[in-house]
Design a protein around this motif. Structure first.
Motif: not given
Length: 544
Positions: A6-11, A154-163
């Motif tokens: 969900p978050c898919r944070p960047r490297a 906001g839930g996971r919408s404030l964590y996902w990586g946007g795919v």
């Protein structure tokens, strides 16, 4: 992590300060920490944003105790609930209120609110996130570790990586109601499809339009993966959230802002009177139980909580209803990381891709049931890091579900159970072949031998966080996500089964649901694009 996947944070990367913002685009959460400075070694909690941070949500001066009867109450202020509320508000049809169990910390995405190391810790060590909750028990070693809720406005919408990928046509061809397929992919509301409307929304918000050039690696062609992300003035990046429409300026919508979002209001259960949903029972942040009457109730609290609320409501309507909902699924995901040291032999396109840091993918087929992704980034000492991963479909069935125990006061104790079936094991084997094929092609380009990738026979790496943050080496390191860790749980309240094609429970009129829980089949794609599309669809249905 909805990659949190969900978050898919960047490297974390090892870029210079002059690197372009595109190098900060989110990719697969395989991160490289500097030697001796692994941000996951310390399990301290990440600090919450400052108390004076601007709030873009509000309750319009309203509390449950002062609300009169509401036409529609939406349970959960995450991606699905907010998308539904926004569309309903734009159509000016009836009063609506959104109830959220967690606090309001504003609309800032974690990749903009925190440093990269802190954002990474929030995802891989969720116990350091003050908003992480796991309100259920697990059986069989699944839906633990990374699995759980990000309980805040906001839930996971404030964590996902946007795919931003749609469900594949091969997955939409079965089980989904025909009308929903048409509206998702062809035309909706006498205009473009729902998927196109979502693309228009995120591009208007500031995301790069889809269609950028792809990448060819030997004989394998990859498309550029669309992302609902944009650069932020602070140097970070954020992914789109419907909360943007509640902003006081810029992305905000005056009609949407009139919808109250009541933080700190946990819905314990749905009131059912004479077989019909009649409102909700709410626990306020002051510990007071209150009733809120409504003509319609929308469950948008995430798949497991939606399932628990649905089980309670179905039992209130018919005491003989089973206390369990089958069909729970997550994504099947495996991957590998490697450091490429002979950089001079890499094709120019691959070196350019490493400088930009974009994500590329191959869309899966009905036989593979998996999408494959690849991302190149610049590493230390002139190396190039290669990360490739697959995301595949777990099929619904009785092997996964949500069960409630007892029958006393709400909320009922809840247990999640899941396992891979034979058809899912075949997907695992196919994914390993796809990953091995790519690795062999890359080795051929480098003129080096390609030893076969070695995968554990057990799905779900117990040391997943360590593998995802380990300094990359010239030998590939493989990993797999335990069920639940992708946080794309779905399927228990399927359209055409538990729900009719208008999202309403067939057994409880006036009760609706949205989000991944309503998806009859999820395909290989991240569910976020479909979640936004179906939220828009449900909002229009409720508006009439």
């Amino acid at each position: 992590m909805q990659g949190v996947t969900p978050c898919r944070p960047r490297a974390l990367g090892h870029r210079t300060a002059s690197a372009t913002w595109r190098s900060r685009r989110p990719g697969r959460p395989v991160h490289k920490a500097a030697r001796g400075n692994n941000p996951l070694r310390t399990a301290r909690a990440v600090a919450s944003p400052p108390d004076d941070q601007t709030r873009t949500t509000n309750n319009c001066g309203v509390a449950v105790g002062s609300l009169a009867d509401v036409e529609t109450v939406i349970v959960g202020a995450g991606m699905a609930g907010l998308a539904t509320a926004a569309e309903l508000a734009r159509r000016d049809r009836g009063s609506v209120a959104v109830l959220e169990a967690g606090p309001d910390r504003g609309r800032t995405h974690v990749q903009s609110a925190y440093s990269p190391a802190e954002a990474l810790r929030l995802w891989l060590r969720p116990d350091t996130d003050p908003d992480f909750r796991r309100p259920y028990r697990t059986a069989g070693g699944v839906y633990r570790d990374l699995a759980g809720l990000r309980r805040r406005v906001g839930g996971r919408s404030l964590y996902w990586g946007g795919v931003l990928l749609p469900i594949e046509r091969w997955a939409l061809s079965e089980e989904w109601p025909d009308a929903v397929i048409t509206e998702l992919t062809e035309t909706w509301d006498s205009g473009p499809s729902l998927y196109q409307r979502v693309v228009d929304d995120v591009v208007g918000w500031g995301a790069e339009p889809p269609g950028a050039p792809g990448l060819t690696i030997g004989r394998l062609a990859f498309d550029r993966t669309p992302h609902a992300t944009r650069a932020e003035p602070d140097g970070g990046w954020s992914a789109f959230s419907p909360l943007a429409w509640w902003d006081g300026d810029g992305d905000g919508d005056s009609k949407v802002r009139r919808v109250p979002i009541l933080a700190g209001h946990e819905v314990l259960g749905v009131r059912v009177e004479r077989g019909r949903a009649a409102g909700v029972v709410v626990l306020t942040e002051d510990g007071e139980r209150r009733d809120l009457r409504a003509n319609r109730v929308v469950l948008a609290a995430g798949t497991v909580v939606n399932s628990r609320l649905a089980i309670q409501a179905l039992a209130a309507s018919d005491a003989g209803t089973p206390r369990e909902l089958p069909g729970l699924v997550d994504k099947i995901s495996q991957g590998f990381t490697v450091a490429l040291t002979d950089v001079e032999r890499l094709p120019d396109a691959v070196r350019a891709a490493a400088h930009e840091g974009h994500v590329y993918h191959r869309t899966g087929t009905a036989s593979t049931r998996s999408n494959q992704f690849v991302r190149f980034t610049e590493g230390v000492n002139g190396t190039v890091n290669m990360d490739s991963w697959t995301m595949g479909e777990q099929r619904r069935g009785p092997h996964g579900g949500v069960r409630c125990d007892g029958g006393g006061a709400w909320p009922w104790p809840t247990t999640v159970h899941a396992r891979l079936e034979a058809a899912d094991e075949a997907v695992r084997t196919t994914q390993q072949h796809l990953l091995g094929e790519l690795w062999a092609e890359m080795a051929r380009l480098l003129g080096a031998p390609a030893d076969p990738l070695q995968f554990s026979p057990q799905h779900g790496s117990p040391d997943l966080a360590d593998r995802l943050t380990k300094v990359r080496a010239p030998r590939p390191l493989t990993y797999s996500f335990p069920l639940g860790s992708e946080q794309h749980e779905a399927g228990t309240l399927a359209l055409g089964e538990v729900l009719d094609e208008n999202h309403q429970f067939t057994a409880v009129p006036g009760l609706y649901a949205c989000g991944p829980s309503v998806m009859p089949r999820t395909g290989a794609a991240n569910p976020s694009m479909t979640t936004l599309a179906l939220g828009k669809r449900l909002g229009a249905i409720l508006a009439g």
